[in-house]
Enzyme design. Sequence first.
Site, PDB file in Angstrom:
ATOM      1  N   ASP A 388     -30.553 -13.813  32.396  1.00  0.00           N
ATOM      2  CA  ASP A 388     -29.795 -13.393  33.568  1.00  0.00           C
ATOM      3  C   ASP A 388     -30.140 -11.951  33.942  1.00  0.00           C
ATOM      4  OD1 ASP A 388     -27.459 -14.162  35.372  1.00  0.00           O
ATOM      5  OD2 ASP A 388     -26.731 -12.275  34.534  1.00  0.00           O
ATOM      6  N   GLU A 417     -34.476 -14.817  35.706  1.00  0.00           N
ATOM      7  CA  GLU A 417     -33.610 -14.980  36.868  1.00  0.00           C
ATOM      8  C   GLU A 417     -33.513 -13.622  37.559  1.00  0.00           C
ATOM      9  OE1 GLU A 417     -29.763 -14.841  39.083  1.00  0.00           O
ATOM     10  OE2 GLU A 417     -30.224 -13.747  37.252  1.00  0.00           O
TER      11      GLU A 417
END
Length: 670
Positions: A388, A417
């Site tokens: 993330d 991401e």
Amino acid sequence: MVEVADGRVRAVIAAVAPAIDGGRYAVKRTAGEPLEVVAVCLVDGHDALRAMLRWRPEHAAQWQEVEMAPAGDDRWLARIIAAEPGRYRYGAAAWVDAFATWRREFARRQDAADLRLAAQTGAALIREAAARAGEAGTDADLADRDRLAAWAAALEGAVDPAALRAIALDEAAAAIAARHPDRRLEAVWPVELPLTVDRPRARFSSWYELFPRSAAPVAGRHGTLADALARLDYVAGLGFDVVYLPPVHPIGRLQRKGRNNSVPAQPGDVGSPWAIGSHEGGHKAVHPELGTLEDLRRLVARAHELGMEIALDIALQCAPDHPYVTAHPQWFRRRPDGTVQYAENPPKKYEDIYPFDFETPDWRALWNELESVFEFWIGQGVRIFRVDNPHTKPFGFWEWLIDRVGRAHPDVIFLAEAFTRPAVMHQLARLGFSQSYTYFAWRNTRHELTDYFTELAHGPGRDYLRPNAWPNTPDILTETLQYGGRAAFAARLVLAATLSANYGIYGPAFELMEHVAREPGSEEYLDSEKYQLRHWPIERPDSLAPLVTLINRIRRENPALQSNDGLSFFATDNEQLICYAKRCEEADNTIVVVVDLDPEHAHAGWIELDLRRLGIAEDLPYQMHDLLSGARYLWHGARNYVRLDPARMPAHVLRVRRRLRREQDFDYFL
């Protein structure tokens, strides 16, 4: 001052490609995937050159070599294929080949006296090759030595020009001599270029994002990892091979966000899985309402039984009540009032998340602890991580961590991401991330899609950035999906799954066509399961599940869709129609895709294929088999007519079947 090691070295290697930033970063391939290397090798004058592609596993001392073939303009070409994941090195060597030069010139000589003199020169070169063969010492080398010695003697003893020419130009004997070249004055490319070889799933994968807490079979109950395990059969039936779970850790209670990101949370609100950590544990614990570590291991094992893998989300951030906050206060930045700085992206505030301070004087301990998080989950059987927001952590940290994890576990895959600036996304890929999210969700027009995916497939990042295209995520509900209806979902699915070898969907929101935004102009879902439990009626009759299943089967059955290398776009006379193809020459597999980009209206037009690029004969008809509808069309030539009605199906996915022959009134297609 120019230093010269040996002025007798005349071969020059001017360039070796591919090389990322001169060899600063690794080129990427997957096991079994060829690496084609081009070296620019030259020499003064007209002497013959030989060139070798050198490569080795990083831990091995001995180089392996592959002969490079001349490809014109002083370019030399060779391919290597690494069978196993790991770290490798490659480069090139080149030298002036006196034997090949002599033989080439001998073939042009005509005068008998000149031939006899040249034969003596050649015999001396052959005897030197025989001596090198003898030094090698194996039985095969000793046999070569004897054959070369006999060849030299025959060349020295011949007088007749015809006999001399026949002996000197003996192809079989020349091949023996070529096995024992004189490489004392070879040039070697000074940089050992790095190559990272991942397992094939890094190149070709289909992802399905699933929130375990929303997997309960009845509405209103908090789902568990056991419920997620029960859902695996459904996901496997859709044809996915990676099941991605958001963070499974305990969720913080301090500053917890409520439904639709509201503040403060109300009693019973479950919070965001990305607000990691509470008194129940941190990044190495499972949220108690989801189950236990043993439940996770069962989930991983069951996924493997079904031919899938579990990917875990790793978010390097903490909830205010994460154990790290009290145990390691030096890892967090303080505001002037003494409170810990929470995450912000003004005007947005994320009071439930504390970012790490990577500039802390205790950075080494922080890095080591974060590495141990990945190692912990690897120990539970996880080999794929979706990371993330990696662009908000230092580049140096990622280069260090991915290198360390990759050396110990070469089968681990990292997905970045990072929806951020292009240069940042490319840098993360250079540093080692196996796959990267893309801007696909926001590329809608023919021009945007063509330019973007041409750059991804053939631009400077093609050797290190592997795109992973998602039409939706829990954070991204685009305007196209909000207002385009079923046709928009179907078109975006086809585009993602055929433009990119790696793609994913956030489900069941995607196949159930979840499309209501939190408010106008927002890309946030109304009642997002990032902040609350959802119950998904996956058996709903209008679900896109059958189309998703078909698309994934088409991807598995057609090698052309399992790589980005063979992507080509073709002209259409209607801006609402996009046409492109992927071709895998090795498997003789070609897929042509046509998509109506307007979800509300039918469109027709003429497309212009490049038949030569697709391996289609210009003078023969060919069959186009629509793998979505089953229909078959007989086309002839480059220019053909298509019409698509999004109310029925907004796309063709056409497999090219070339005509083999005609017998009476029947065509036979491959």
